[in-house]
Design an enzyme around this catalytic site. Structure first.
Site, short mmCIF file in Angstrom:
data_model
loop_
_atom_site.label_atom_id
_atom_site.label_comp_id
_atom_site.label_asym_id
_atom_site.label_seq_id
_atom_site.Cartn_x
_atom_site.Cartn_y
_atom_site.Cartn_z
N TYR A 142 16.87 67.40 -1.49
CA TYR A 142 15.43 67.19 -2.02
C TYR A 142 14.88 68.69 -1.54
O TYR A 142 13.15 68.76 -2.09
CB TYR A 142 15.28 66.34 -0.14
CG TYR A 142 15.27 65.21 -0.31
CD1 TYR A 142 16.21 64.55 -0.69
CD2 TYR A 142 14.38 64.02 0.12
CE1 TYR A 142 16.87 62.91 -0.78
CE2 TYR A 142 14.43 63.01 -0.28
CZ TYR A 142 15.98 62.68 -0.55
OH TYR A 142 15.33 61.30 -0.64
N LYS A 189 30.80 64.23 0.15
CA LYS A 189 32.33 63.81 -0.94
C LYS A 189 32.56 65.54 -1.18
O LYS A 189 32.74 66.37 -1.89
CB LYS A 189 30.77 63.73 -2.52
CG LYS A 189 31.28 63.79 -3.35
CD LYS A 189 31.75 62.27 -3.60
CE LYS A 189 33.09 61.96 -5.02
NZ LYS A 189 33.50 60.69 -5.26
N ASP A 221 31.26 57.34 -1.82
CA ASP A 221 31.62 56.13 -2.09
C ASP A 221 32.70 55.10 -1.36
O ASP A 221 31.73 53.74 -1.93
CB ASP A 221 31.99 56.15 -3.81
CG ASP A 221 32.99 57.65 -3.35
OD1 ASP A 221 33.70 58.21 -2.32
OD2 ASP A 221 33.78 57.89 -4.43
N ASP A 245 20.13 59.46 2.70
CA ASP A 245 18.77 57.66 2.03
C ASP A 245 19.20 57.28 1.78
O ASP A 245 18.95 55.46 1.45
CB ASP A 245 18.15 58.92 1.58
CG ASP A 245 16.43 58.22 0.25
OD1 ASP A 245 16.38 57.58 0.80
OD2 ASP A 245 16.83 58.20 -0.79
N ASP A 249 19.35 52.47 2.90
CA ASP A 249 18.49 51.50 2.47
C ASP A 249 19.64 50.20 2.13
O ASP A 249 19.84 48.73 2.55
CB ASP A 249 17.83 51.79 0.99
CG ASP A 249 16.64 52.16 0.92
OD1 ASP A 249 16.62 52.11 1.95
OD2 ASP A 249 16.36 51.77 0.40
C1 IPM Z 1 12.91 57.03 2.85
C2 IPM Z 1 12.24 57.49 2.07
C3 IPM Z 1 11.81 59.01 1.76
C4 IPM Z 1 13.02 59.36 2.05
C5 IPM Z 1 11.04 58.70 0.75
C6 IPM Z 1 9.64 57.84 0.21
C7 IPM Z 1 10.71 60.74 -0.07
O1 IPM Z 1 13.07 56.77 0.45
O2 IPM Z 1 12.87 57.72 3.83
O3 IPM Z 1 14.12 57.13 3.08
O4 IPM Z 1 13.68 59.75 0.17
O5 IPM Z 1 13.34 60.51 2.63
MG MG Z 2 14.94 56.41 1.57
#
Ligand code: IPM
Ligand code: MG
Length: 371
Positions: A142, A189, A221, A245, A249
């Site tokens: 990042y 990884k 993975d 990240d 999710d």
């Molecule tokens: C998160 C979001 C952020 C990230 C974005 C909005 C930059 O997806 O906080 O998970 O990738 O860290």
């Molecule tokens: Mg995110």
């Protein structure tokens, strides 16, 4: 107690969900005699439109001067679909994380029995799911150097980690594991990436200081598969920025709604609290979003202020609303409550010490208004 809270409503549903969290914080300050001063800060697409940048230096300073930061969500599809744009809403959040030094992102994954049917996983897999992701937040790909060749055909993003960056978050993860089920799973990884091998080496050293905590490694993975196949096997997942990240999710869908999960980013000048979901632009202004993740983020903020009883009251009020079926569209397509109604009822429940001063008939009426 007096606390100054920087409030970033952001884009999309951000303002609606933050407004509910503020109602809840107001109810807490009323009940417990605290004084919360909210300082608005613009960040995201709204800030780009107004100031030409996703967060101004003044905004950064206001966040740094506050005792904590509460964030809704940022992002707008108009920026997602144009790769040539140089200024993007997300840059504001990355800049703020870096500016405040928030290296440690904590994302708890817990399930709620009464929404288990919303989960894409079979019910028996959800029993006893309770783990937390410790994601490194201000290093890795990042923040590495980015290049694009002059002719626009070659691009690169550098992934760099230092021993120090790894070590400091590893300590946070091990300390958390000591208080929980005493297991840390490092996700990396290491069969391919040099940075992952450095992670393994550094984490192994830190682990020696926490002999009661079991250390395991998983390739990312494989981890993605295990989170779906046996989510109850995890306690603390420790990982770098981008893997964290993606996996957070992934993990969030297990619970049945991404709208229930808050997160904390700590380790720096102060700390930032936000839902883990995004700005849900399709729902903007419709009063249909789930405010619970943001309300629970406010609970985490209070824990950061060491107001543990207050935080427990918020969690209890959210549980109550869930049990009463006072939930948004994502959790009840047939009989949803409005985002603002959920905020009102949770705040009201808190102010009334668990006695709802609005009766159930009003709740039903509020639902009626929504539909
Ligand atoms: C998160 C979001 C952020 C990230 C974005 C909005 C930059 O997806 O906080 O998970 O990738 O860290
Ligand atoms: Mg995110």
């Amino acid at each position: 107690m007096k606390k100054q809270i920087a409030v970033i409503k952001g884009d999309g549903i951000g303002p609606e969900i933050v407004n509910q969290a503020i109602k809840v914080l107001d109810a807490i300050s009323y009940r417990f005699n605290h004084e919360f001063k909210y300082v608005p800060v613009e960040m995201g697409a709204c800030a780009i439109e107004k100031h030409g940048e996703p967060i101004t230096d003044k905004g950064l300073a206001l966040c740094a001067q506050s005792d904590g930061v509460l964030l809704g969500a940022i992002g707008d599809p108009k920026y997602d679909n144009d790769p040539t744009l140089k200024v993007r809403p997300e840059q504001g959040l990355l800049k703020l994380r870096k500016f405040l030094g928030l290296f440690c992102n904590i994302r708890p994954i817990v399930t709620y029995d009464n929404i288990a049917d919303q989960s894409p996983l079979k019910n028996h897999l959800l029993n006893d799911v309770d783990f937390v992701i410790y994601r490194e937040l201000i290093g890795g790909i990042y923040f590495g150097e980015k290049t694009l060749s002059e002719d626009g055909t070659v691009a690169s993003d550098l992934c760099t980690y230092t021993s120090r960056q790894i070590e400091r978050i590893a300590h946070e993860a091990f300390k958390a594991a000591e208080q929980r089920n005493k297991k840390v799973t490092v996700v990396d990884k290491a069969n391919v990436l040099e940075t992952s091998r450095l992670w393994r080496k550094e984490v192994m050293n830190v682990a020696e200081l926490y002999p009661q905590v079991k250390l395991e490694y998983l390739f990312v993975d494989n981890a993605a598969m295990q989170i779906i196949q046996q989510p109850q096997s995890f306690d603390v997942i420790l990982t770098e920025n981008m893997f964290g990240d993606i996996l957070s999710d992934l993990a969030s869908v297990i619970t049945g709604s991404i709208g229930m999960l808050p997160s904390a980013s700590v380790g720096g000048l102060n700390a930032l609290f936000e839902p883990i979901h995004g700005s849900y632009p399709q729902a903007k202004g419709q009063d249909i979003a789930n405010p619970n993740a943001t309300i629970l983020a406010a609970a985490m903020l209070l824990e950061y202020f060491e107001m543990n009883e207050e935080a427990a009251v918020i969690r209890q009020a959210v549980d109550w609303a869930m049990e009463e079926g006072i939930v948004s569209q994502d959790l009840s397509a047939d009989s949803p409550s409005a985002c603002s109604t959920i905020g009102d009822l949770i705040a009201n429940y808190i102010e009334g010490h668990g006695e709802l001063t609005i009766n159930k008939r009003n709740t039903e009426e509020s639902k009626g208004v929504l539909i």
